[in-house]
Design a protein around this motif. Sequence first.
Motif, PDB file in Angstrom:
ATOM      1  N   SER A   1      63.711  21.172  75.348  1.00 42.29           N
ATOM      2  CA  SER A   1      64.057  19.794  75.724  1.00 42.29           C
ATOM      3  C   SER A   1      63.097  19.277  76.798  1.00 42.29           C
ATOM      4  O   SER A   1      62.935  18.074  76.961  1.00 42.29           O
TER       5      SER A   1
ATOM      6  N   TYR B   1      73.050  27.483  82.614  1.00 38.41           N
ATOM      7  CA  TYR B   1      74.451  27.346  82.196  1.00 38.41           C
ATOM      8  C   TYR B   1      75.262  28.612  82.431  1.00 38.41           C
ATOM      9  O   TYR B   1      76.417  28.700  82.018  1.00 38.41           O
TER      10      TYR B   1
ATOM     11  N   MET C   1      67.387  33.243  73.354  1.00 40.99           N
ATOM     12  CA  MET C   1      66.556  33.323  74.560  1.00 40.99           C
ATOM     13  C   MET C   1      66.053  34.760  74.753  1.00 40.99           C
ATOM     14  O   MET C   1      64.893  34.982  75.119  1.00 40.99           O
TER      15      MET C   1
ATOM     16  N   SER D   1      65.882  17.308  80.713  1.00 46.59           N
ATOM     17  CA  SER D   1      66.212  18.707  80.420  1.00 46.59           C
ATOM     18  C   SER D   1      66.956  19.270  81.625  1.00 46.59           C
ATOM     19  O   SER D   1      67.012  18.635  82.687  1.00 46.59           O
ATOM     20  N   THR D   2      67.486  20.477  81.486  1.00 43.47           N
ATOM     21  CA  THR D   2      68.213  21.033  82.632  1.00 43.47           C
ATOM     22  C   THR D   2      67.260  21.245  83.814  1.00 43.47           C
ATOM     23  O   THR D   2      67.631  21.017  84.967  1.00 43.47           O
TER      24      THR D   2
ATOM     25  N   ASP E   1      65.568  26.723  83.060  1.00 42.58           N
ATOM     26  CA  ASP E   1      65.865  26.202  81.734  1.00 42.58           C
ATOM     27  C   ASP E   1      65.203  27.107  80.697  1.00 42.58           C
ATOM     28  O   ASP E   1      64.538  28.097  81.041  1.00 42.58           O
ATOM     29  N   SER E   2      65.362  26.770  79.420  1.00 50.54           N
ATOM     30  CA  SER E   2      64.904  27.712  78.397  1.00 50.54           C
ATOM     31  C   SER E   2      63.387  27.873  78.405  1.00 50.54           C
ATOM     32  O   SER E   2      62.874  28.958  78.130  1.00 50.54           O
TER      33      SER E   2
ATOM     34  N   HIS F   1      69.966  31.665  82.627  1.00 44.37           N
ATOM     35  CA  HIS F   1      69.877  30.239  82.279  1.00 44.37           C
ATOM     36  C   HIS F   1      70.778  29.421  83.215  1.00 44.37           C
ATOM     37  O   HIS F   1      71.751  29.937  83.771  1.00 44.37           O
TER      38      HIS F   1
ATOM     39  N   GLU G   1      70.201  16.619  74.228  1.00 49.42           N
ATOM     40  CA  GLU G   1      71.000  17.170  73.126  1.00 49.42           C
ATOM     41  C   GLU G   1      72.365  16.510  73.011  1.00 49.42           C
ATOM     42  O   GLU G   1      73.121  16.801  72.096  1.00 49.42           O
TER      43      GLU G   1
ATOM     44  N   ASN H   1      65.926  26.773  70.415  1.00 47.91           N
ATOM     45  CA  ASN H   1      67.282  27.174  70.001  1.00 47.91           C
ATOM     46  C   ASN H   1      67.287  27.443  68.495  1.00 47.91           C
ATOM     47  O   ASN H   1      67.898  26.735  67.695  1.00 47.91           O
TER      48      ASN H   1
ATOM     49  N   TYR I   1      62.761  23.603  67.813  1.00 48.56           N
ATOM     50  CA  TYR I   1      63.339  23.767  69.151  1.00 48.56           C
ATOM     51  C   TYR I   1      63.524  25.270  69.383  1.00 48.56           C
ATOM     52  O   TYR I   1      63.773  26.016  68.418  1.00 48.56           O
TER      53      TYR I   1
ATOM     54  N   HIS J   1      71.478  15.067  79.161  1.00 52.68           N
ATOM     55  CA  HIS J   1      70.633  16.018  78.424  1.00 52.68           C
ATOM     56  C   HIS J   1      70.354  15.437  77.034  1.00 52.68           C
ATOM     57  O   HIS J   1      71.273  14.907  76.393  1.00 52.68           O
TER      58      HIS J   1
ATOM     59  N   HIS K   1      77.410  19.906  73.312  1.00 50.87           N
ATOM     60  CA  HIS K   1      76.810  18.605  73.648  1.00 50.87           C
ATOM     61  C   HIS K   1      77.345  17.481  72.769  1.00 50.87           C
ATOM     62  O   HIS K   1      77.462  16.344  73.218  1.00 50.87           O
TER      63      HIS K   1
HETATM   64  P1  13P Z   1      67.310  23.611  78.187  1.00 46.02           P
HETATM   65  O1  13P Z   1      66.132  23.726  77.278  1.00 46.02           O
HETATM   66  O2  13P Z   1      67.375  22.280  78.889  1.00 46.02           O
HETATM   67  O3  13P Z   1      67.400  24.770  79.101  1.00 46.02           O
HETATM   68  O4  13P Z   1      68.617  23.667  77.260  1.00 46.02           O
HETATM   69  C1  13P Z   1      68.841  24.815  76.455  1.00 46.02           C
HETATM   70  C2  13P Z   1      70.158  24.772  75.813  1.00 46.02           C
HETATM   71  O5  13P Z   1      70.619  25.684  75.167  1.00 46.02           O
HETATM   72  C3  13P Z   1      70.903  23.547  75.940  1.00 46.02           C
HETATM   73  O6  13P Z   1      72.170  23.748  75.488  1.00 46.02           O
END
Ligand code: 13P
Length: 337
Positions: free
Chosen positions: A131, A28, A66, A228-229, A42-43, A26, A203, A116, A114, A201, A178
């Motif tokens: 996102s 991050y 994920m 989104s990322t 991104d996710s 990812h 979030e 997540n 979502y 972002h 966030h």
């Molecule tokens: P993304 O969907 O933009 O990758 O973000 C996932 C996430 O965990 C944000 O904290």
Amino acid sequence: MVSPELPWAQRIRRLAAGRDAVILAHNYQRPQIQDVADHVGDSLALARLATASTARVIVLCGVYFMAETAKILSPERTVLIPDAGAGCSLADSITAGQLRAWKSEHPGAAVVAYVNTSAEVKAEADVCCTSANAAEIVASIPARREVLFLPDQFLGAHVRRVTGRANLHVWLGECHVHAGISPDGLRAKAAANPQAELYVHPECGCGTSALWQTGTGDLPMERTRILSTGGMLEAARSTRAPAVLVATETGMLHQLRQANPAVRWEAVNPHATCRYMKMITPEALERCLRDGVSEVSVDPGVAARARRAVQAMIAVGPAGPGGRPGGRARRGQVGAR
Ligand code: 13P
Ligand code: SF4
């Protein structure tokens, strides 16, 4: 046996080849992990890449939901996560039992979860979103049908505003990272950097107020973007701004700096780091590939119901930035092509 004398990155690549493993990371993740991965994204991109890959083993360098999503989509494949303790405060903000109770208060409502979220929560949903595609997913549901959107209150408020939908109910969950990026912090940074663009972002605690502040003139509308990322990476490639202020987890800066080194990339909150994402250390990744740990499993019945929701998301169509799977332009840069 891979020689311990080799540099770490070479050991990782050899171990991955020996296991027929693809390494997905990812945006991050720690820079070292991003640089050694086959794909970074991104996710949504990671969910799609997990289905597109033909590798026998998927190593998911990210947080647990994920890796679960990868397993849900590819039950026949071995899915490994370098640290099974890498959770997500947002995913923890709703349980399947809480969702069932909420559904019983709104019979007939469509449930949009979502990604997540845990596999059990996904199994209770009609469709998932990320996102990158949340507004498109909600827009695909007939306008008269009530929608339960969970678990992120800031993303939910953003989607309600973008779609103009009054019958969208939002769960009051949040991500601690966030939520720590405040509207005041964003306003102060924007005022101190009048030439800079702002990437926020959805979030973020400041995400929805950023939109409102552009309306009041507190933030410059033409310079503020909710992304989104993966969307941030796409925007990074074409921006002409001398500087960009980034309101999300700081791991994102690594990809952005590589995508456009001419820009000065600055975090709105340099302390916004996700401790769960950072649990995937170089040592943990090496142990994972060497010893085959930790393997992710999802109850087959739960996985079958959750798969319907994830596949319904993927079927809605263009993912937008960050959602396209594909070969690799070069390692570490798939997420935003
Ligand atoms: P993304 O969907 O933009 O990758 O973000 C996932 C996430 O965990 C944000 O904290
Ligand atoms: Fe979860 Fe927040 Fe970490 Fe993303 S940054 S993985 S939403 S805790």
